[in-house]
Design a protein around this motif. Structure first.
Motif, short mmCIF file in Angstrom:
data_model
loop_
_atom_site.label_atom_id
_atom_site.label_comp_id
_atom_site.label_asym_id
_atom_site.label_seq_id
_atom_site.Cartn_x
_atom_site.Cartn_y
_atom_site.Cartn_z
N UNK A 128 4.35 -4.51 -43.44
CA UNK A 128 4.82 -3.40 -42.61
C UNK A 128 4.13 -2.15 -43.13
N UNK A 129 3.64 -1.32 -42.22
CA UNK A 129 3.01 -0.06 -42.60
C UNK A 129 3.75 1.06 -41.87
N UNK A 130 4.26 2.01 -42.65
CA UNK A 130 4.91 3.21 -42.13
C UNK A 130 4.12 4.40 -42.66
N UNK A 131 3.30 5.01 -41.82
CA UNK A 131 2.48 6.12 -42.30
C UNK A 131 1.58 5.64 -43.41
N UNK A 132 1.72 6.23 -44.57
CA UNK A 132 0.88 5.87 -45.72
C UNK A 132 1.48 4.76 -46.58
N UNK A 133 2.72 4.33 -46.29
CA UNK A 133 3.39 3.32 -47.13
C UNK A 133 3.23 1.93 -46.52
N UNK A 134 2.59 1.04 -47.31
CA UNK A 134 2.49 -0.37 -46.91
C UNK A 134 3.46 -1.17 -47.78
N UNK A 135 4.18 -2.08 -47.13
CA UNK A 135 5.09 -2.98 -47.83
C UNK A 135 4.59 -4.39 -47.54
N UNK A 136 4.24 -5.11 -48.58
CA UNK A 136 3.72 -6.46 -48.48
C UNK A 136 4.69 -7.42 -49.17
N UNK A 137 5.06 -8.51 -48.50
CA UNK A 137 6.01 -9.49 -49.03
C UNK A 137 5.33 -10.85 -49.05
N UNK A 138 5.34 -11.53 -50.19
CA UNK A 138 4.71 -12.86 -50.26
C UNK A 138 5.29 -13.69 -51.39
N UNK A 139 5.11 -15.01 -51.27
CA UNK A 139 5.53 -15.93 -52.32
C UNK A 139 4.51 -15.90 -53.45
N UNK A 140 5.00 -15.71 -54.67
CA UNK A 140 4.13 -15.69 -55.84
C UNK A 140 4.06 -17.07 -56.48
N UNK A 141 5.21 -17.68 -56.68
CA UNK A 141 5.28 -19.04 -57.20
C UNK A 141 6.58 -19.69 -56.72
N UNK A 142 6.99 -20.79 -57.29
CA UNK A 142 8.16 -21.53 -56.80
C UNK A 142 9.46 -20.75 -56.91
#
Length: 166
Positions: A128-142
């Motif tokens: 999600x990008x709001x103006x200059x702020x990006x929020x990234x969500x992902x799986x790192x490990x189990x």
């Protein structure tokens, strides 16, 4: 999407727990010290991060965070989420369930929707990008889901300085 959002007027600096992009290292430590004295956060991940206990997810969880600084100001905030009771035999507490739980929490905290995308390996992430702020969500490990908040204006400046956009 990034170009459209960056073209908007105003900056979006808010993160969570009163933290924001642009805080100096000293402001960050003072703010965390105050949160710690109030019992809101504690030491996390081997005393190298701050930890916030979450009861807003479907299971009790921890959120560990420590910012990255550019010119001694916060420009990126990597956060690790994990369920408190995770173990290899507790399949219902693995990161695939946590990913959806964290996504719903981010929608609650920041509103709107997150765009689902796939990496070349087929795994899903949300952005999600709001103006200059990006929020990234992902799986790192189990057991861990990462959320990375980035000030795109500062990241672009940093990349320009390092010759990425020459």
């Amino acid at each position: 999407m990034v170009e459209t959002e960056l073209a908007k007027e105003g900056k979006v600096d808010s993160l969570f727990l009163g933290l924001k992009f642009g805080m100096t290292m000293e402001e960050f430590f003072e703010h965390c010290w105050d949160l710690n004295k109030q019992g809101i956060i504690t030491d996390g991940r081997g005393n190298t991060a701050a930890q916030y206990k979450l009861s807003e997810l479907s299971h009790h969880a921890f959120m560990d965070f420590y910012p990255e600084f550019y010119e001694e100001k916060i420009y990126k905030m990597p956060v690790e989420f994990r369920y408190n009771g995770w173990a290899p035999w507790n399949k219902h507490l693995s990161s695939d369930s946590l990913l959806m739980d964290v996504k719903q929490l981010m929608i609650k905290w920041y509103g709107g929707e997150f765009l689902g995308m796939q990496k070349p390996d087929g795994s899903t992430f949300f952005v999600k990008v709001d103006g200059n702020r990006r929020i990234l969500i992902y799986i790192y490990d189990r057991r861990i889901v990462k959320v990375v908040f980035t000030d795109l204006l500062t990241e672009r400046k940093l990349m320009n300085e390092n010759g990425f956009f020459d």
